[in-house]
Motif scaffolding. Sequence first.
Motif, mmCIF file in Angstrom:
data_model
loop_
_atom_site.group_PDB
_atom_site.id
_atom_site.type_symbol
_atom_site.label_atom_id
_atom_site.label_comp_id
_atom_site.label_asym_id
_atom_site.label_seq_id
_atom_site.Cartn_x
_atom_site.Cartn_y
_atom_site.Cartn_z
ATOM 1 N N LYS A 2 0.835 -1.185 0.000
ATOM 2 C CA LYS A 2 0.000 0.000 0.000
ATOM 3 C C LYS A 2 0.876 1.243 0.000
ATOM 4 O O LYS A 2 1.977 1.243 0.549
ATOM 5 C CB LYS A 2 -0.906 -0.001 1.219
ATOM 6 C CG LYS A 2 -1.938 -1.089 1.194
ATOM 7 C CD LYS A 2 -2.865 -0.968 2.361
ATOM 8 C CE LYS A 2 -3.905 -2.060 2.306
ATOM 9 N NZ LYS A 2 -4.843 -1.966 3.398
ATOM 10 N N ASP A 3 0.358 2.278 -0.588
ATOM 11 C CA ASP A 3 1.087 3.544 -0.644
ATOM 12 C C ASP A 3 0.658 4.423 0.534
ATOM 13 O O ASP A 3 -0.502 4.830 0.626
ATOM 14 C CB ASP A 3 0.795 4.255 -1.969
ATOM 15 C CG ASP A 3 1.642 5.490 -2.145
ATOM 16 O OD1 ASP A 3 2.705 5.580 -1.501
ATOM 17 O OD2 ASP A 3 1.237 6.355 -2.938
ATOM 18 N N TYR A 4 1.572 4.698 1.426
ATOM 19 C CA TYR A 4 1.280 5.469 2.621
ATOM 20 C C TYR A 4 1.845 6.892 2.548
ATOM 21 O O TYR A 4 2.030 7.536 3.562
ATOM 22 C CB TYR A 4 1.849 4.774 3.858
ATOM 23 C CG TYR A 4 1.138 3.491 4.198
ATOM 24 C CD1 TYR A 4 -0.171 3.508 4.648
ATOM 25 C CD2 TYR A 4 1.776 2.270 4.074
ATOM 26 C CE1 TYR A 4 -0.828 2.337 4.967
ATOM 27 C CE2 TYR A 4 1.133 1.093 4.394
ATOM 28 C CZ TYR A 4 -0.176 1.127 4.836
ATOM 29 O OH TYR A 4 -0.817 -0.025 5.158
ATOM 30 N N GLN A 8 1.901 9.750 5.497
ATOM 31 C CA GLN A 8 3.186 10.262 5.983
ATOM 32 C C GLN A 8 3.214 11.784 5.972
ATOM 33 O O GLN A 8 3.751 12.403 6.892
ATOM 34 C CB GLN A 8 4.329 9.709 5.145
ATOM 35 C CG GLN A 8 4.621 8.257 5.387
ATOM 36 C CD GLN A 8 5.702 7.712 4.461
ATOM 37 O OE1 GLN A 8 6.036 8.329 3.458
ATOM 38 N NE2 GLN A 8 6.234 6.551 4.808
ATOM 39 N N TYR A 9 2.630 12.407 4.952
ATOM 40 C CA TYR A 9 2.579 13.870 4.893
ATOM 41 C C TYR A 9 1.699 14.439 6.000
ATOM 42 O O TYR A 9 2.023 15.467 6.601
ATOM 43 C CB TYR A 9 2.074 14.335 3.537
ATOM 44 C CG TYR A 9 3.031 14.089 2.407
ATOM 45 C CD1 TYR A 9 4.391 14.372 2.537
ATOM 46 C CD2 TYR A 9 2.596 13.574 1.196
ATOM 47 C CE1 TYR A 9 5.276 14.134 1.507
ATOM 48 C CE2 TYR A 9 3.466 13.341 0.153
ATOM 49 C CZ TYR A 9 4.816 13.627 0.320
ATOM 50 O OH TYR A 9 5.692 13.399 -0.699
ATOM 51 N N ILE A 10 0.604 13.770 6.292
ATOM 52 C CA ILE A 10 -0.282 14.232 7.368
ATOM 53 C C ILE A 10 0.418 14.129 8.717
ATOM 54 O O ILE A 10 0.350 15.042 9.534
ATOM 55 C CB ILE A 10 -1.601 13.423 7.362
ATOM 56 C CG1 ILE A 10 -2.407 13.767 6.113
ATOM 57 C CG2 ILE A 10 -2.415 13.686 8.620
ATOM 58 C CD1 ILE A 10 -3.609 12.880 5.895
#
Length: 55
Positions: A2-4, A8-10
Amino acid sequence: MKDYKGLQYIVFATQIGINIALPIAGGMYIGAYMDQKFSTGSAFLISGTLLGVFF
């Protein structure tokens, strides 16, 4: 996998916000407490806030 990246930005933005807000709020809280304890008007509140901004 999955792309997190979005999450990560949040998390990164939240950490920056907490690292900025916590020292300022702590300086204000401690300054207000010291003003109440020593009856100094708002001298400690202002100095605590400024210390929080610069640290």
